[in-house]
Design an enzyme around this catalytic site. Structure first.
Site, PDB file in Angstrom:
ATOM      1  CD  GLU A 179      -3.087   5.675   4.675  1.00  0.00           C
ATOM      2  OE1 GLU A 179      -3.307   6.203   3.578  1.00  0.00           O
ATOM      3  OE2 GLU A 179      -3.718   4.682   5.101  1.00  0.00           O
TER       4      GLU A 179
ATOM      5  CG  ASP B 188      -1.920   1.084   1.299  1.00  0.00           C
ATOM      6  OD1 ASP B 188      -2.000   1.865   0.343  1.00  0.00           O
ATOM      7  OD2 ASP B 188      -2.643   1.157   2.311  1.00  0.00           O
TER       8      ASP B 188
ATOM      9  CG  HIS C  49      -7.981  -0.414   6.975  1.00  0.00           C
ATOM     10  ND1 HIS C  49      -9.170   0.058   6.466  1.00  0.00           N
ATOM     11  CD2 HIS C  49      -7.024   0.353   6.409  1.00  0.00           C
ATOM     12  CE1 HIS C  49      -8.937   1.065   5.628  1.00  0.00           C
ATOM     13  NE2 HIS C  49      -7.639   1.248   5.573  1.00  0.00           N
TER      14      HIS C  49
END
Length: 442
Positions: free
Chosen positions: A328, A223, A300
């Site tokens: 992030e 990701d 997640h």
């Protein structure tokens, strides 16, 4: 004695042409006379072909030429499977960072080094799956960063990225493929937007776009995200968010408290300000967004997942050895808080799906499709179109209402604000921190 004298006193070297001529005469006239009919019928001797002084050099050069010709070449856009470039299965490491302070001993600890070696040498290790995904991500995103331009549709941008991902991992399903729908989030939209079928949105010169790309190999999701803009006035916003992500990566480590890490991210982010249209705006960390752990097939981290806040909190949860995190950060010129808004495109089946009786036959059929193609990986409506589903909105909404599928609508800050995002994935290895998604671009 001089060289001239030596040459004068030495007998002349035999002339090879004369010797050949004499041989020819002797053959044709063995008796020295005009030659008989039998002698004339004799064939003239042929000169032997000269052999290469070093015959092996010819073979080496030919081998090198064939080897070079056999090497695969990546296409543009990238579509040649990555396995052709790494047939042994060993993929490039990410950026290696040492742990800080109390964890520096891990670098030289023989026990931790042995544990790291065992993990690296395991043919089924998740490290190699993650690194393969990272290399795919680098190739796809670098092509995207070179080629995305205002005037392109968001659908074209997203589908080009996803086509590259599927081609490079050589898969499109639960074994390997797209990790989640490609986010192409404009301006005040920070996350969770990808175009649905029929969307005609065009990227404009004054837009700021967050591109969030996911790749998975055997359920291990890579990701990573970046922000693009063609308006110089947003440069400081982009720089602030990139710096905050790098702070989060640098300060992350085993036993680090997540609430304290959020404070360091916030401090970096909010040390910047942006001038837009002659007005100064402070850059705010978006307080209700966060980084997260990633577990197999769960972006997640599932019910026990950990979150990396973007502001200081009282969360005393610690990072642990072996954790796999997406670091992030999101910054905004607005209020620094997002709300759900607009047409939903992102969905994911819940991991521990409850046993709920479904009254709609169409919902049962759609759930089978989701289980077959996506499992618990996030998907979007375009992906359902792609696998042949149609007229599925009623069934999809029923699965959401029954608590079987989660919906993730787009997340917006206040109208008129601008948002930016950067993201990398890291592994907290026993001896070091590996930023697996790091590349030359960011």
């Amino acid at each position: 004695m001089t060289a001239d004298a030596v040459a004068a006193s030495s007998p002349p070297a035999p002339d090879p042409d004369l010797e050949d001529a004499e041989d020819d005469v002797d053959d044709e006239n063995p008796t020295g006379a005009a030659g008989t009919d039998a002698a004339k019928k004799k064939k003239k001797k042929k000169k032997p072909k000269k052999k290469a002084r070093y015959p092996w050099t010819v073979h080496v050069a030919e081998f090198q030429r064939k080897l070079q010709a056999a090497k695969p070449t990546q296409s543009d856009p990238p579509r040649v499977p990555l396995s052709q470039f790494f047939p042994s299965g060993g993929y490039p490491l990410g950026e290696i960072q040492d742990y800080k302070d109390d964890n520096l001993w891990r670098t030289t600890s023989e026990e931790k080094r042995q544990l790291d070696r065992l993990t690296m040498e395991d043919p089924e290790t998740t490290y190699e799956s993650i690194r393969k995904g990272a290399e795919v991500h680098r190739l796809v995103r670098q092509h995207a960063r070179r080629n995305i331009r205002p005037g392109m549709s968001l659908t074209e941008i997203a589908e080009n990225i996803e086509a590259g991902t599927r081609a490079l991992v050589d898969g499109d399903g639960l074994d390997a493929g797209v990790g989640f729908p490609t986010g192409v989030n404009l301006n005040s939209c920070a996350a969770h937007f990808t175009p649905n079928a029929g969307d005609t949105t065009i990227l404009k010169m004054g837009d700021i776009m967050k591109v969030d790309i996911g790749v998975h190999v055997k359920g291990r999701i890579l990701d990573s995200a970046f922000t693009m803009s063609w308006a110089p006035e947003y440069d400081q916003l982009i720089e602030a968010v990139k710096a905050a992500t790098n702070t989060g990566i640098r300060e992350a480590g085993i036993d680090v408290r997540l609430g304290e890490l959020g404070g360091l991210i916030q401090e970096t982010m909010e040390s910047y300000e942006v001038e837009i249209g002659g007005k100064i705006y402070p850059v705010k960390a978006i307080e209700n967004l966060s980084g997260h752990t990633i577990t197999p097939y769960q972006i997640h981290g599932g019910a026990k997942g950990k979150s990396v806040p973007l502001v200081k909190t009282n969360d005393q949860t610690r990072m642990e050895e072996g954790d796999y995190f997406a670091i992030e950060t999101f910054g905004s010129t607005g209020r620094g808080r997002v709300v759900e808004q607009g047409d939903c495109s992102h969905y994911a089946r819940i991991y521990d799906v409850p046993n709920v009786p479904l009254r709609l036959t169409s919902a049962k059929t759609l759930l089978k499709t989701i289980n077959k193609h996506f499992g618990t990986l996030p998907f979007c409506r375009r992906y359902l179109d792609r696998v042949g589903e149609s007229k599925y909105l009623l069934a999809l909404n029923h699965l959401v209402s029954q608590g079987i599928v989660n919906s993730y609508p787009p997340l917006f800050d206040q109208i008129g604000s601008m948002t930016a995002q950067f993201e990398h994935t890291i592994i907290l290895r026993p001896t070091c921190k590996e930023v697996v998604s790091r590349g030359d671009d960011y």
